[in-house]
Design an enzyme around this catalytic site. Structure first.
Site, PDB file in Angstrom:
ATOM      1  CG  HIS A   3      -9.478  14.548  16.545  1.00 34.53           C
ATOM      2  ND1 HIS A   3      -8.744  14.498  17.700  1.00 34.53           N
ATOM      3  CD2 HIS A   3     -10.438  15.500  16.756  1.00 34.53           C
ATOM      4  CE1 HIS A   3      -9.223  15.365  18.569  1.00 34.53           C
ATOM      5  NE2 HIS A   3     -10.261  15.988  18.011  1.00 34.53           N
ATOM      6  CD  GLU A   4     -13.637  16.220  14.725  1.00 37.41           C
ATOM      7  OE1 GLU A   4     -14.507  16.063  15.591  1.00 37.41           O
ATOM      8  OE2 GLU A   4     -12.758  17.099  14.794  1.00 37.41           O
ATOM      9  CG  HIS A  19     -14.595  13.867  19.602  1.00 34.32           C
ATOM     10  ND1 HIS A  19     -14.026  14.030  20.842  1.00 34.32           N
ATOM     11  CD2 HIS A  19     -14.032  14.816  18.803  1.00 34.32           C
ATOM     12  CE1 HIS A  19     -13.158  15.033  20.804  1.00 34.32           C
ATOM     13  NE2 HIS A  19     -13.134  15.519  19.579  1.00 34.32           N
ATOM     14  CG  HIS A  43     -21.766   9.569  22.165  1.00 34.75           C
ATOM     15  ND1 HIS A  43     -22.611  10.050  21.196  1.00 34.75           N
ATOM     16  CD2 HIS A  43     -22.526   9.472  23.291  1.00 34.75           C
ATOM     17  CE1 HIS A  43     -23.816  10.241  21.710  1.00 34.75           C
ATOM     18  NE2 HIS A  43     -23.784   9.900  22.973  1.00 34.75           N
TER      19      HIS A  43
END
Length: 221
Positions: free
Chosen positions: A89-90, A93, A97
């Site tokens: 999940h991280e 991100h 980006h």
């Protein structure tokens, strides 16, 4: 407000419960959260983001300024379904980006203004309530600042849901999890997303409360 508070407490408890439960489910391929994160970054052509271990529980986050995926120790070293889901999940991100995902860019653009307003928001609101019978201007400013916070909370929702979508698609398509583990990972990330939903609803409820005080004070003039 009481309902929102109770719902928030329930969702937070449920998230921790699910994380603890799925932390006990070993990943069939025995990858650690750090290895899952590094693999997802590499396979998405991201080589300038570092994967770091940070203190705390459920303190995992992606820092776009420092270009770091920060994983709590349980996730970084863990070899469980929960660790894999959170790590992916991280990294979702980080992928956002890289591809300049619109809502993430908008949220990042709001951060400077939000960081400044958050320092003074409670004092402006307090002063506005105390001075409402004299002038509505301070409270109106406070409501405006709080509206920015609420906007930020709602912009966060597509950012978080999209990161989970990218994470789940990647772990499934790349054989990181089997079918049973995928279901667990999806459940864990769903409860994590619900914390942001409740936070956004709580912020909206508070905004409406302050706005009602402002409008009530103006009608009494």
């Amino acid at each position: 407000m009481i309902i929102i508070f109770g719902l928030s407490a329930f969702v937070s408890w449920r998230l921790r419960s699910k994380f603890n439960e799925y932390s006990q489910v070993g990943l069939s391929n025995n990858l650690s959260g750090a290895e899952v994160a590094q693999r997802m970054l590499n396979e998405n052509g991201i080589y300038d983001v570092r994967v770091l271990s940070v203190e705390g529980m459920l303190t995992d986050h992606y820092n776009p300024q420092e270009k770091t995926v920060n994983l709590s120790a349980d996730v970084y070293y863990g070899r469980s379904v929960a660790a894999a889901a959170v790590a992916a999940h991280e990294c979702g991100h980080a992928v956002q980006h890289k591809v300049a995902y619109g809502p993430l860019r908008l949220r990042s653009a709001l951060v400077p203004a939000l960081s400044v307003s958050s320092r003074y928001l409670q004092w402006v609101i307090l002063a506005g309530i105390l001075l409402l019978q004299t002038t509505p201007i301070p409270l109106a400013i406070g409501v405006g600042l709080f509206a920015l916070t609420t906007l930020f909370s709602f912009i966060t929702l597509p950012v978080e849901f999209d990161a989970s979508r990218r994470a789940l698609a990647w772990v499934q398509n790349n054989g990181v999890v089997n079918q049973r583990e995928y279901g667990y990972a999806k459940d864990a990330l769903w409860w994590a997303a619900m914390t942001y939903v409740v936070a956004a609803l709580g912020s909206l409820a508070t905004l409406l409360y302050y706005a009602s005080i402002l409008m009530g004070g103006r009608r009494s003039d």
